[in-house]
Design an enzyme around this catalytic site. Structure first.
Site, mmCIF file in Angstrom:
data_model
loop_
_atom_site.group_PDB
_atom_site.id
_atom_site.type_symbol
_atom_site.label_atom_id
_atom_site.label_comp_id
_atom_site.label_asym_id
_atom_site.label_seq_id
_atom_site.Cartn_x
_atom_site.Cartn_y
_atom_site.Cartn_z
ATOM 1 N N ASP A 1 0.835 -1.205 0.000
ATOM 2 C CA ASP A 1 0.000 0.000 0.000
ATOM 3 C C ASP A 1 0.870 1.256 0.000
ATOM 4 O OD1 ASP A 1 0.814 -0.670 2.683
ATOM 5 O OD2 ASP A 1 -0.632 0.771 3.468
ATOM 6 N N GLU B 1 -0.018 -0.999 5.646
ATOM 7 C CA GLU B 1 1.069 -0.628 6.558
ATOM 8 C C GLU B 1 1.001 0.846 6.933
ATOM 9 O OE1 GLU B 1 4.990 0.828 7.895
ATOM 10 O OE2 GLU B 1 3.896 1.457 6.116
HETATM 11 ZN ZN ZN Z 1 6.915 1.973 4.027
#
Ligand code: ZN
Length: 379
Positions: A74, A138
């Site tokens: 992401d 994340e």
């Molecule tokens: Zn990163």
């Protein structure tokens, strides 16, 4: 719009651009995860499994060592180019050895994901078993973190002797990371009308004593396994006062302590309680650090192949999750971490190729860093 199929035999810089051009802001990783999964399923030497938008692929050669090589797929939301347009699709500046690839995700961290993917496909006979992990979410809250979910659902997927996270690290090994703890320091007072202030005790004034302790505090540099970690202690917030004519009876100072990975969370908390003795303290947020683990043989071999001195990591990263599971972990990726999340996010093409070379040399055991022809055969 259908997502293009990924060509894992492509040049790693071209693949970086393809991965970035498939937008995958946190929460919208589905199409990219699908593309990664189907490309890896085409590799007969890999076993591929999936959990939500996280994809895991591993060799199962029964070798003595197993390493995890992980990256998040992401990105933060798109930024803006100088001309006001969104910073995707990717574009390049310069050419040859000076080429820079710009756009969201180039640094953090699809250049790292690209070298994972080309290497996963090309290295069919590694000298250590490899578990490739590609995970979602994340860049957002802890509750959504894809790696945390894998730790909860499939700890066996992450079992290893050593882990590499392909986050930007300027193409050097960044070992471990500092821990972080946030506390609220409560400073009491006694309320009174400000016209009769002598009847009360001003908590905001009293908070000055807490601030002086912070100003006087000498931050330390702590050596852990040969790397020097720089600590920091800061007030990051202060609140108090209820009205323009009331002597405040309470003031709260929020303090953040970034501590070397040789300290446990409990050590860090004790240190703060000693420093602010006499005040009530409440811990609001805490994450332990991670030791660099560079005494591990697989880690030592990795550092040798990079040909660079390992560096400490000051910020908190997902390497700490591996550390919590007892797996030493480092960061290793081509971009400069300070560019992460900026509008000017970019990565040098030469660094992407160099990191890919290092990764392959390590996994194929070629001492001089050259990738043996066998590992190149897929290209
Ligand atoms: Zn990163």
């Amino acid at each position: 719009m259908t997502t293009p199929a990924l060509d894992l035999s492509a040049d790693v810089v071209d693949l970086t651009r393809t991965l970035c051009d498939i937008e995958s802001v946190s929460g919208d990783e589905g199409p990219l995860a699908d593309a990664i999964e189907s490309a890896l399923r085409a590799c007969p030497h890999l076993e591929v499994l999936r959990d939500g938008d996280a994809v895991m692929a591993r060799t199962t050669l029964g070798l003595d060592e197993r390493v995890v090589i992980a990256g998040h797929i992401d990105t933060v939301p798109l930024g803006r180019r100088d001309d006001g347009m969104p910073n995707l699709p990717t574009w390049t500046v310069g050419d040859g050895d000076d080429e820079l690839v710009y756009g969201r995700g180039t640094a953090d961290m699809k250049s790292g994901v690209a070298m994972q993917l080309t290497t996963a496909a090309a290295v069919t006979e590694p000298v250590r078993d490899i578990t490739w992990v590609f995970y979602d979410n994340e860049e957002v809250e802890e509750e959504k973190n894809g790696l945390a979910r894998l730790v909860a659902h499939h700890p066996d997927w992450l079992a290893a002797d050593f882990a590499v996270l392909c986050e930007p690290s300027s193409a050097a090994v960044e070992g471990g990371c500092n821990g972080t703890i946030r506390v609220e320091v409560y400073v009491p007072g006694k309320a009174a009308h400000s016209a009769r202030a002598w009847m009360g005790v001003n908590a905001i004034h009293e908070a000055g004593r807490v601030l002086s302790r912070l100003v006087a505090y000498e931050t330390r540099e702590v050596e852990v396994e040969g790397l020097v970690y720089r600590e920091s202690l800061n007030a990051v917030g202060i609140s108090g006062g209820i009205a323009g004519n009331v002597v405040p009876d309470a003031c709260v100072v929020t303090v953040n302590y970034r501590f070397a990975p040789s300290k446990s969370l409990a050590d860090a908390e004790t240190h703060l309680r000693e420093l602010f003795a006499g005040y009530r303290l409440e811990v609001t947020d805490a994450s332990g650090g991670a030791r660099p683990g560079l005494d591990n043989p697989a880690a030592a071999a990795f550092v040798t192949v990079t040909g660079k001195d390992p560096m400490p990591k000051y910020g908190w990263t997902d390497v700490a999750r591996f550390s919590e599971m007892g797996v030493p972990a480092v960061n290793f990726g081509p971009a400069v971490s300070e560019l992460s999340h900026t509008d000017a996010e970019h990565v040098p093409a030469a660094a992407v190729r160099e990191c890919e070379r290092v990764l392959r040399a390590w996994l194929t055991g070629s001492r001089d860093g050259d990738v043996p022809p066998a590992a190149e055969s897929g290209r």
